[in-house]
Design a protein around this motif. Structure first.
Motif, PDB file in Angstrom:
ATOM      1  N   PRO A  73      -8.002  91.262 111.435  1.00  0.00           N
ATOM      2  CA  PRO A  73      -7.210  90.784 112.575  1.00  0.00           C
ATOM      3  C   PRO A  73      -7.351  89.282 112.806  1.00  0.00           C
ATOM      4  N   GLU A  74      -8.383  88.672 112.264  1.00  0.00           N
ATOM      5  CA  GLU A  74      -8.575  87.243 112.507  1.00  0.00           C
ATOM      6  C   GLU A  74      -7.782  86.388 111.521  1.00  0.00           C
ATOM      7  N   GLY A  75      -7.106  87.022 110.533  1.00  0.00           N
ATOM      8  CA  GLY A  75      -6.308  86.257 109.581  1.00  0.00           C
ATOM      9  C   GLY A  75      -7.079  85.939 108.314  1.00  0.00           C
ATOM     10  N   PHE A  76      -6.355  85.387 107.328  1.00  0.00           N
ATOM     11  CA  PHE A  76      -6.978  85.117 106.031  1.00  0.00           C
ATOM     12  C   PHE A  76      -7.950  83.950 106.083  1.00  0.00           C
ATOM     13  N   TRP A  77      -7.643  82.984 106.948  1.00  0.00           N
ATOM     14  CA  TRP A  77      -8.527  81.819 107.059  1.00  0.00           C
ATOM     15  C   TRP A  77      -8.690  81.524 108.543  1.00  0.00           C
ATOM     16  N   PRO A  78      -9.500  82.332 109.223  1.00  0.00           N
ATOM     17  CA  PRO A  78      -9.556  82.243 110.674  1.00  0.00           C
ATOM     18  C   PRO A  78     -10.258  80.980 111.155  1.00  0.00           C
ATOM     19  N   SER A  79      -9.943  80.585 112.373  1.00  0.00           N
ATOM     20  CA  SER A  79     -10.700  79.500 112.978  1.00  0.00           C
ATOM     21  C   SER A  79     -12.075  80.048 113.330  1.00  0.00           C
ATOM     22  N   GLU A  80     -13.051  79.178 113.338  1.00  0.00           N
ATOM     23  CA  GLU A  80     -14.448  79.570 113.534  1.00  0.00           C
ATOM     24  C   GLU A  80     -14.636  80.446 114.775  1.00  0.00           C
ATOM     25  N   ILE A  81     -14.024  79.994 115.869  1.00  0.00           N
ATOM     26  CA  ILE A  81     -14.229  80.663 117.151  1.00  0.00           C
ATOM     27  C   ILE A  81     -13.779  82.116 117.097  1.00  0.00           C
ATOM     28  N   ILE A  82     -12.565  82.319 116.563  1.00  0.00           N
ATOM     29  CA  ILE A  82     -12.010  83.669 116.550  1.00  0.00           C
ATOM     30  C   ILE A  82     -12.883  84.560 115.677  1.00  0.00           C
ATOM     31  N   LYS A  83     -13.358  83.987 114.561  1.00  0.00           N
ATOM     32  CA  LYS A  83     -14.195  84.761 113.664  1.00  0.00           C
ATOM     33  C   LYS A  83     -15.447  85.200 114.423  1.00  0.00           C
ATOM     34  N   ARG A  84     -16.034  84.263 115.144  1.00  0.00           N
ATOM     35  CA  ARG A  84     -17.257  84.585 115.874  1.00  0.00           C
ATOM     36  C   ARG A  84     -16.989  85.630 116.938  1.00  0.00           C
ATOM     37  N   GLU A  85     -15.841  85.502 117.586  1.00  0.00           N
ATOM     38  CA  GLU A  85     -15.544  86.414 118.678  1.00  0.00           C
ATOM     39  C   GLU A  85     -15.331  87.832 118.159  1.00  0.00           C
ATOM     40  N   LEU A  86     -14.539  87.956 117.096  1.00  0.00           N
ATOM     41  CA  LEU A  86     -14.185  89.276 116.611  1.00  0.00           C
ATOM     42  C   LEU A  86     -15.330  89.973 115.906  1.00  0.00           C
ATOM     43  N   HIS A  87     -16.228  89.199 115.331  1.00  0.00           N
ATOM     44  CA  HIS A  87     -17.289  89.828 114.544  1.00  0.00           C
ATOM     45  C   HIS A  87     -18.663  89.621 115.157  1.00  0.00           C
ATOM     46  N   ALA A  88     -18.669  89.287 116.438  1.00  0.00           N
ATOM     47  CA  ALA A  88     -19.954  88.991 117.083  1.00  0.00           C
ATOM     48  C   ALA A  88     -20.899  90.186 117.025  1.00  0.00           C
ATOM     49  N   HIS A  89     -20.322  91.397 117.124  1.00  0.00           N
ATOM     50  CA  HIS A  89     -21.193  92.564 117.170  1.00  0.00           C
ATOM     51  C   HIS A  89     -21.756  92.937 115.811  1.00  0.00           C
TER      52      HIS A  89
END
Lengths: 555, 237
Positions: free
Chosen positions: A530-546
């Motif tokens: 869901p964060e896309g092929f080359w996500p921005s750092e923040i979104i990556k951290r948010e979606l995969h924080a757990h």
């Protein structure tokens, strides 16, 4: 202690059948058969095979991830089973197709499809081969998943490169012939496809290089030294990248450069919409309007026909961009109080209004109605005309670099921070002292600026523009590409444009299935990445924080 | 003269009148609490004061200045900061970036740095997690962040909307300790609360709100012993 929900035999059957049904439906709509015409490795397999086998392979790979790590044999067994089960619906299809005349209901179930499914070996032997092949593939996929990362990553990368090289072998062949002559072509290709040895070499090379790079990569950015080194490497990479871009028309040749130009225009638009949607969180479904306004402004200002003013490209460019930027503000004012869905609907309407205006009789004396504007001159500098795609490439590249630079600087600016705060919570942002009116208008204006820039270059590149080039699908394309790339991410825009604009261009023979692939890709993306092929750092951290250990920083 | 004077505030949602003439005063250095049941108009009052809602009638005077023509985003420049209900952190920004946004209205870099130190001292937890995305913080941490972010504006008046909402009892105690500490350092606080017991434990004075009207106001001490308040808000029969 980890608690993972392990899968059971029931899930295995479910996954297997799911994979089978996916391939079955791709078969009956004629997709697999169509792809079967493109050979990847001469005499061995076609793109049709890849699509036929991808679902069982992927399903086995995914399910292997759901078996706890210490039960390797179980994972392998399940993988094999999934592969076998996935073949069953296809076998049924093959039996039905050979025994009855089912083509009156399913016109795409052709003899060539059945031959593809059964590897050209007849029903009985072929079905057996199919079951065994998918079974083994499932086993391999599960095996691949159980491998440690340092092997898994190179293997997947190698496989990926081999498939890419195979899929585009015809284009590759053309380039190789242009540079190295027919002798080298004969070494690598057989017919239009790769020969098996070349395919193997590509696989080994790609896997080897990846392995080597992986072992060399610094483990973590720990010390200041490491970070400095990393930053230096990034700078070198960007420099090399730009250098490569500068010479790429020479390497790519006319056709590929033309494709790259189209991708570039979408990158400029994507960067613009990324500001509006990705940074500021304002869902805009009418982005094509700004593209159209930029294009028509360029047309009217430069055309040498009866509608035009005959200015040069460079004189007209600032005015075209200004026109679309102003249009951005004009759109922004009435929608200031709107959020989310309502905003999306209004912007959708705005896009349609602009298109219908362009088609209308009212504006026909100025912008030509359905006949559009013709005789738009190509850009030129001191007598040098940018006529060929190879030279136009540099104009597009200039636009892309400009858009990327401005986006990048904006993202880390005070204004960028205002956008992101507004995106997360409008009321709180306002309470922090952010003027929502100017912040929103700046977002619409900046987005429209890039939309207009792309439109202006588009008009000049095509030398004629028609209202029907500016329909809703452009807006959807641009929105999809920034979502696929990763909302809010700048490299993501480029990746998204390559995938959603570049690929369909290169796979033109499958154009009729374009929307199908589009839709399927978006669904798979949203589920799997869901964060896309080359996500921005923040979104990556948010979606995969757990999934990660908690990032606790200390001094 | 009171620091904040609210006179006869009438606020509507469409045609529905939510506030029917609210008047209240906050003196400099005080903690004043506004208590009431669900739907009494506590949050509406707070949002009207900081201009996120437009009252149809009434006046808001801050240190003698009428704020009638002041926009929501200008309030923070007047020294009023808000800790929103439900914590309202910028969920996709990091903790440090959230705090940074709190100081959006300021251009004195050294002062901002001092306040950042102050916030990190008050909430060491935030310092530990400053690189973390705010949306992934726990409820208690988000409350700390929302409070810290408001402090970053270096406000003279802080409006807090139900800081105890959804927190465990132990965290509620911590929160109110912090509120007291912030007040001691010189920030005036207008506190909206449902948890009347906790609110009275820190407040100097209180207003009781019912269906958009103030039905009672007194010192916190007196309110605590008021029979009606005990019955309706403190659960004492």
């Amino acid at each position: 202690m980890t608690i993972t929900k392990s899968i059971e035999i029931r899930d295995v059957i479910k996954f297997g059948l799911l994979a089978g049904v996916i391939v079955l439906s791709l078969s009956v709509i004629g997709f697999i058969d169509l792809l079967g015409t493109r050979e990847l490795v001469a005499g061995m397999f076609t793109l049709g095979h890849i699509f036929m086998l991808a679902a069982p392979f992927g399903m086995a790979f995914v399910s292997a991830g759901k078996v706890s790590a210490d039960e390797k044999n179980k994972a392998l067994g399940y993988g094999f089973l999934i592969g076998v089960i996935a073949a069953l619906p296809l076998v049924v299809l093959a039996i039905l197709a050979t025994s009855f005349d089912i083509r009156q209901f399913l016109p795409n179930v052709s003899p060539s499809l059945i031959s593809l499914l059964t590897f050209g070996q007849g029903l009985t032997v072929g079905s057996l081969i199919l079951v065994v092949v998918t079974g083994i593939l499932g086993l391999l996929a599960a095996g691949l998943h159980t491998l440690p990362d340092r092997f898994q990553h190179p293997l997947i990368t190698g496989l990926g490169w081999m498939l890419i090289a195979g899929t585009f072998s015809e284009i590759l062949l053309g380039r190789v012939r242009a540079f190295f002559g027919r002798g080298v072509v004969k070494l690598i290709f057989a017919g239009k496809a790769l020969n098996p040895i070349a395919a193997l070499i590509i696989f080994v090379l790609a896997a080897g290089i990846t392995y080597w790079l992986d072992t060399r990569a610094p483990k973590k950015e720990e010390t200041v030294e490491d970070i400095k080194k990393l930053q230096k490497m990034t700078k070198i990479r960007i420099g090399l990248g730009i250098l490569l871009l500068l010479v790429s028309p020479l390497i790519l040749g006319t056709y590929l450069t033309e494709v790259a130009n189209n991708v570039g225009l979408y990158v400029i638009m994507g960067l613009g919409l990324n500001i509006v949607v990705g940074f500021a969180g304002l869902l805009d479904l009418g982005f094509v309007a700004f593209f159209a306004i930029g294009a028509f402004a360029m047309g009217v200002l430069t055309s040498e026909g009866h509608l035009g003013l005959g200015l040069t490209f460079w004189t007209a460019l600032p005015f075209s961009v200004l026109a679309s930027t102003l249009a951005g503000v004009v759109l922004g004012i009435p929608v200031l109080g709107m959020r989310g869905d309502y905003l999306a609907i209004v912007t959708l309407g705005f896009g349609e209004i602009i298109r219908i205006l362009a088609l209308s009789d009212m504006l026909k004396p100025y912008i030509g109605g359905a006949q559009g504007i013709l005789q738009i001159p190509k850009p030129s500098i001191m007598g040098f005309e940018f006529i060929q795609p190879e030279s136009l490439f540099y104009i597009v590249l200039l636009g892309v670099l400009l858009a990327a630079f401005i986006s990048w600087r904006l993202r880390d600016s005070r204004l960028g921070r205002q956008w992101m705060a507004m995106r997360d919570d409008e009321d709180v942002a306002e309470a922090m002292g952010i003027n929502l009116v100017s912040t929103k208008l700046m977002a619409f204006a900046s987005g429209a600026f890039f939309g207009g820039l792309a439109g202006a270059i588009f008009a000049s590149k095509l030398t004629s523009i028609f209202p029907h080039s500016f329909n809703l699908i452009v807006s959807i394309n641009v929105l999809s590409l920034i979502i696929v790339g990763g909302l809010g991410s700048l490299p993501g825009v480029v990746v998204g444009a390559l995938i959603l604009v570049g690929l369909p261009e290169l796979l033109r023979e499958f154009a009729e299935h374009r929307m199908l692939i589009y839709g399927a890709l978006l669904i798979v993306m949203m589920l799997a990445k869901p964060e896309g092929f080359w996500p921005s750092e923040i979104i990556k951290r948010e979606l995969h924080a757990h999934e990660e250990p908690e990032p606790v920083s200390s001094d | 003269m009171a620091m904040l004077e609210v006179k006869n505030l009438h606020t509507y949602y469409g045609n529905i009148q939510a506030l029917q003439g609210i008047s209240l005063e906050v003196e400099e250095g005080e903690i004043v609490t506004l208590i009431g049941a669900n739907g009494a108009g506590k949050t509406t009052t707070l949002r009207s004061i900081c201009r996120l809602l437009d009252p149809r009638q009434g006046s808001i005077i801050l240190e003698g200045e009428d704020l009638a023509n002041c926009k929501a985003h200008e309030m923070v420049y007047k020294g009023v900061a808000m800790v929103p209900e439900g914590r309202g952190v910028f969920s996709r920004l990091t903790v440090a970036e959230n705090l940074d946004m709190g100081a959006f209205s300021r251009d004195d870099a050294s002062g901002v740095r001092q306040d950042l130190e102050r916030v990190y001292n008050l909430f060491p937890r935030l310092k530990e997690r400053r690189a973390q995305v705010a949306g992934t913080l726990s409820g208690g941490e988000q409350q700390m962040l929302a409070t810290g972010r408001a402090l970053m504006a270096h406000p003279r008046l802080m409006l807090m909307d139900e800081p105890s909402m959804g927190l465990s009892p132990i965290l509620v105690e911590d929160t109110f300790e912090t509120i007291k500490a912030i007040n001691k350092e010189g920030t005036t606080i207008l506190l909206v609360e449902q948890n009347a017991t906790m609110a009275f434990s820190v407040a100097d004075r209180g207003y009781v709100l019912q269906t958009g009207e103030i039905i009672l106001h007194d010192t916190a001490e007196n309110l605590k012993t008021n029979e009606m308040v005990q019955k309706a808000y403190l659960g004492i029969e």
